[in-house]
Design a protein around this motif. Structure first.
Motif, PDB file in Angstrom:
ATOM      1  N   GLY A  88       0.727  -1.241  -0.035  1.00  0.00           N
ATOM      2  CA  GLY A  88       0.088  -0.182  -0.017  1.00  0.00           C
ATOM      3  C   GLY A  88       0.966   1.191  -0.107  1.00  0.00           C
TER       4      GLY A  88
ATOM      5  N   ALA B 153       2.215   1.839  -3.404  1.00  0.00           N
ATOM      6  CA  ALA B 153       1.507   2.376  -4.126  1.00  0.00           C
ATOM      7  C   ALA B 153       0.939   3.734  -4.091  1.00  0.00           C
ATOM      8  CB  ALA B 153      -0.029   1.239  -4.172  1.00  0.00           C
ATOM      9  N   LYS B 154       0.765   4.255  -2.813  1.00  0.00           N
ATOM     10  CA  LYS B 154       0.457   5.332  -2.257  1.00  0.00           C
ATOM     11  C   LYS B 154       1.442   6.396  -2.639  1.00  0.00           C
ATOM     12  CE  LYS B 154       0.071   8.330   1.748  1.00  0.00           C
ATOM     13  NZ  LYS B 154       0.099   8.435   3.017  1.00  0.00           N
TER      14      LYS B 154
ATOM     15  N   PHE C 180       1.041   6.705  -6.632  1.00  0.00           N
ATOM     16  CA  PHE C 180      -0.270   7.314  -7.245  1.00  0.00           C
ATOM     17  C   PHE C 180      -0.351   8.818  -6.652  1.00  0.00           C
ATOM     18  CE2 PHE C 180      -1.710   3.939  -9.279  1.00  0.00           C
ATOM     19  CZ  PHE C 180      -1.862   2.800  -8.832  1.00  0.00           C
ATOM     20  N   THR C 181       0.420   8.923  -5.467  1.00  0.00           N
ATOM     21  CA  THR C 181       0.370  10.315  -5.149  1.00  0.00           C
ATOM     22  C   THR C 181       1.111  11.345  -6.275  1.00  0.00           C
ATOM     23  OG1 THR C 181       0.587   9.577  -2.943  1.00  0.00           O
ATOM     24  CG2 THR C 181       0.750  11.965  -3.139  1.00  0.00           C
TER      25      THR C 181
ATOM     26  N   TRP D 216      -8.593   4.020  -4.448  1.00  0.00           N
ATOM     27  CA  TRP D 216      -8.035   2.832  -3.642  1.00  0.00           C
ATOM     28  C   TRP D 216      -9.179   1.861  -3.301  1.00  0.00           C
ATOM     29  CZ3 TRP D 216      -3.292   0.611  -2.744  1.00  0.00           C
ATOM     30  CH2 TRP D 216      -3.361  -0.240  -1.662  1.00  0.00           C
TER      31      TRP D 216
END
Lengths: 139, 669
Positions: B283, B286-287, B290-291, B304
């Protein structure tokens, strides 16, 4: 069907609070706040005796003439409080438990979201959906 | 083109024609499609094609042409074109072809083979994340917006001019009317490697529906392009991705379908984060990733929620594709759906969205017969791969599919196809929905086939060690031990000699420490060495202890055993017990160089030479291991000595301190 549902953080500030009759929100906020004392009392009482095996569901915290307040606390001291209307006598304990279970599950989903910082207010639409499903359907 | 003049001078009658934003986009797309040259005149052939596609009677078309002023001018300028489009829309909706009609709020003009509703939905859907801030978000379903948002229109016009080589629509589309397009567009999708404009023209020439489709999609392109530019994506290659993907966003369902190129892009991005496509992205990783897209955190949070369907806090590859696709769609201006669209679902939870599938899949049945040969093979592979999910999705679909078992299978396979699209199989056709008819015909016999994909996966995961080879010659009860030894030796060998045979490790110790290590050698050995250890004990008594523990010698011999090719020699060895001590003596000579030459081994070399040859390969590694162990032992000795010294020093210190304390009271006195 709940009238008000609240999620309180470990530090006793609200992560999420929503009530259905929106005009009386302040009253529900106050109710939830006072219920926290009862929750704390129950936690401390049970925690010493049983240690880790404390029951998450706290049951009826206290009834007033208008409504009843149920509590549920997670192992990370996040508290869920549900306020139901006293006139709604058809709600059984199991139903309340299932409501708390659903809340807990969707709360964990929110926590699992890496974009959610613990301690932030809960802004998840899925969580909102679950809560709406539990709330009284009146305007 | 001066948009002001376009709007102001709309039509011959000088009536002010207001265009909604979707109309503006649509018309500007059509406009660009008609290959306007520098002066703004449109290619009359293209315009004629377009008009024919509107399926209006020729008289109406003539009237439209006349009214919009093209006839007067002799060509279609932009204003005329737009007026003409409006008139076409009016005519199609049944209004008389007259200038007054165009002032009404009309649906977009329809062209052959394309439903109006998707366009409507599409045009209503995208909120204006135009970045210009001037737009109000159009509520879904309300096409009637405040008229003539000129700033948008101007901007779109500018975009039209600037970005002529926009990306053509992605052929995959779930809506049936586009299926012919999709089918024909399929070969073109393969060619798309950035030469989008070429393909746009290619497909234009191919068939009219494709042209029309592109026309329809071009407004979306421009709209999305505008949005995307404003949003200024920070991702690497974001612009090319937008180029590729802008065209996908075409109808209500299309934005949520991942094209091949998108899939490839997602795959590459996934690989940068996590090289194994079957593994999860955590996570936090991915965070961070994607941020970078600079979407607001609540939206990312929502994305999400939508994409992490198994709620595990990590993204599998399909989930990653979903999330990525949603982010892209969001950046292009699409509102985030409340629930995961059917095309993006990983295939496990497809309960609610089945209903929209049925109407869509109804029509490909008609159109799609031609596409059988090509997609069929892929279908088969897809179906084979997705057998496991059939069971789960079947029940869900049974209720909703309007057909019976056929429909169920069709639905499952169609959805599975979608999931496959998502699951990273690049050979898949882009229009799974359209393959439903022959999914239907072909899935039935195949519905019980094994999942070849899973089988291959399983095979890949099988442990590399083969079953132990039976010993050819066992001279004694120790044959069982040999088998077990063999088993141990084999993985050791295969894994690069890493676990030394149990007998080896003690060897350096014996050289350095004392006899008792020999005892430990035996303890170190595994229980199945019982016979050998006993045997070795006997040997040890006969052989000097310094000669590198017989068991260690035996170690290589056991290792030799592990090798099938050496079995004969080993068998020979084992069958000659009296030679064992001599053999062992010989081994040190050949193998244990670091321990010094053992006593002379006069004994027959031929038997041992065979062994020597056999064990040559292992000798170096064993030597290296022994060296390492020796250094280890040396270091441990050093460590222990230093520890002792440390203790001594400590004691001295303690004594000194006590003396000091004794002296202290004396000092002041």
């Amino acid at each position: 069907m709940a009238v008000c549902i609240a999620v309180i953080a470990k530090e006793n500030y609200p992560l999420y609070i929503r009530s259905v009759p929106t005009q009386n929100e302040l009253k529900f906020h106050y109710t939830v706040h006072t219920s926290l004392d009862v929750v704390e009392e129950k936690i401390s009482a049970v925690g010493k005796s049983l240690g880790d095996q404390r029951e998450l569901y706290l049951g009826l915290l206290y009834p007033t003439e208008d409504y009843k307040v149920y509590g549920y606390v997670t192992n990370s001291k996040v508290k869920f409080v549900i306020v139901v209307d006293s006139s709604n006598t058809s709600l059984r304990d199991n139903e309340i438990r299932s409501m708390f279970r659903k809340l807990h599950n969707s709360f964990t989903d929110v926590m699992c979201n890496p974009f959610h910082n613990p301690g932030d207010t809960i802004q998840s639409k899925a969580f909102d959906g679950i809560v709406s499903g539990m709330m009284v359907q009146t305007g | 083109m001066d948009p002001e003049s376009v709007v102001a001078s709309a039509g011959a009658g000088g009536s002010f024609i207001s265009l909604n934003e979707p109309e503006q986009r649509y018309y500007s797309g059509l406009h660009s499609l008609c290959q306007a040259d520098a002066s703004g005149t449109l290619s009359s052939s293209k315009v004629a094609e377009l008009f024919k596609a509107s399926q209006l009677p020729p008289e109406s078309l003539h009237k439209v042409t006349e009214l919009c002023g093209a006839k007067r001018l002799g060509y279609f300028g932009t204003p005329q074109f737009f007026v003409a489009l409006k008139l076409l829309a009016a005519a199609q909706s049944g209004l008389p072809v007259h200038l007054e009609s165009v002032t009404a709020n009309l649906p977009l003009p329809r062209f052959v083979g394309l439903k109006n509703e998707p366009e409507m939905r599409y045009s209503a859907v995208p909120p204006s994340i135009d970045g210009q801030g001037a737009q109000c978000v159009s509520a879904p379903g309300s096409v009637c917006r405040t008229p003539a948002d000129r700033s948008t229109f101007r901007h779109l016009e500018a975009k039209v001019e600037k970005k002529e080589p926009w990306s053509p629509p992605r052929s995959p589309s779930s809506s049936p009317p586009r299926s012919p397009l999709i089918y024909r567009g399929y070969p073109y999708t393969k060619k798309r490697n950035g030469a989008d404009s070429q393909i746009a023209y290619e497909s234009k020439h191919s068939s009219r529906p494709i042209v029309l489709l592109e026309q329809h999609s071009s407004p979306s392109n421009h709209g999305t392009r505008a949005n995307a530019d404003h949003l200024a994506m920070a991702r690497a290659s974001s612009s090319e991705r937008l180029d590729q993907q802008g065209a996908v966003d075409y109808s209500d369902d299309d934005p949520w379908r991942i094209t091949e190129e998108q899939l490839e892009y997602y795959t590459n991005q996934f690989k940068t984060l996590q090289p194994d496509l079957g593994a999860l992205i955590l996570g936090t990783i991915a965070k961070n990733f994607f941020t970078k897209s600079k979407l607001p955190i609540p939206e990312l949070s929502h994305i999400w929620e939508l994409s992490d369907v198994d709620r595990d806090g990590a993204l599998t590859f399909p989930e990653f594709c979903t999330a990525f696709h949603l982010i892209v769609a969001r950046k292009n201006g699409y509102p985030l759906p409340e629930s995961l669209p059917p095309t993006l679902r990983p295939g496990v939870m497809q309960q609610e969205e089945d209903i929209p599938d049925t109407p869509e899949s109804a029509e490909p049945l008609i159109v799609f017969e031609d596409a059988e040969p090509r997609p069929s093979q892929m279908d088969r592979s897809i179906i084979e791969r997705l057998q496991p999910s059939l069971a789960t999705t079947k029940q869900d679909l049974k209720e909703e599919s309007c057909k019976q078992d056929v429909g169920v299978k069709r639905m499952t396979t169609s959805q599975e196809k979608r999931t496959l699209q998502f699951g990273g199989f690049p050979d898949r056709p882009e229009a799974p929905q359209d393959l439903d008819p022959h999914m239907r015909t072909k899935t039935r016999p195949r519905s019980h086939s094994s999942t070849s994909f899973e089988d291959t996966m399983k095979k890949a995961e099988e442990p590399p060690t083969p079953p132990p080879r039976p010993q050819k010659t066992h001279s004694r009860a120790s044959s069982l031990d040999l088998n077990k030894l063999f088993q141990q030796g084999a993985p050791g060998i295969k894994s690069g000699w890493f676990p030394p045979p149990p007998a080896l490790p003690p060897r350096p110790l014996t050289s350095q420490v004392s006899h008792f290590v020999n005892v430990s050698e035996k303890t170190v050995q595994q229980p199945n060495f019982a016979d050998f250890s006993r045997f070795r004990e006997e040997e040890e008594s006969s052989v000097k202890p310094e000669e590198q523990g017989p068991c260690s010698r035996f170690g290589p011999s056991t290792e030799d055993l592990a090798n099938a090719s050496k079995q004969d020699g080993i068998g020979v060895c084992h069958s000659q017990p009296p030679q064992k001590p001599l053999r062992r003596k010989y081994h040190p000579e050949s193998q244990n160089l670091e321990t010094g030459p053992p006593p002379a081994m006069p004994f027959p070399t031929p038997t041992k030479s065979a062994q020597k040859l056999l064990s040559k390969q292992k000798r170096e590694i064993q030597m290296a291991i022994r060296k390492n162990k020796e250094t280890n032992a040396v270091l441990t000795r050093l460590n222990s000595e230093l520890q002792q010294q440390l203790k001594v020093v400590h004691q001295e210190r303690v004594t000194l301190e006590s003396q000091l304390e004794l002296l202290r009271p004396l000092a002041p006195t």
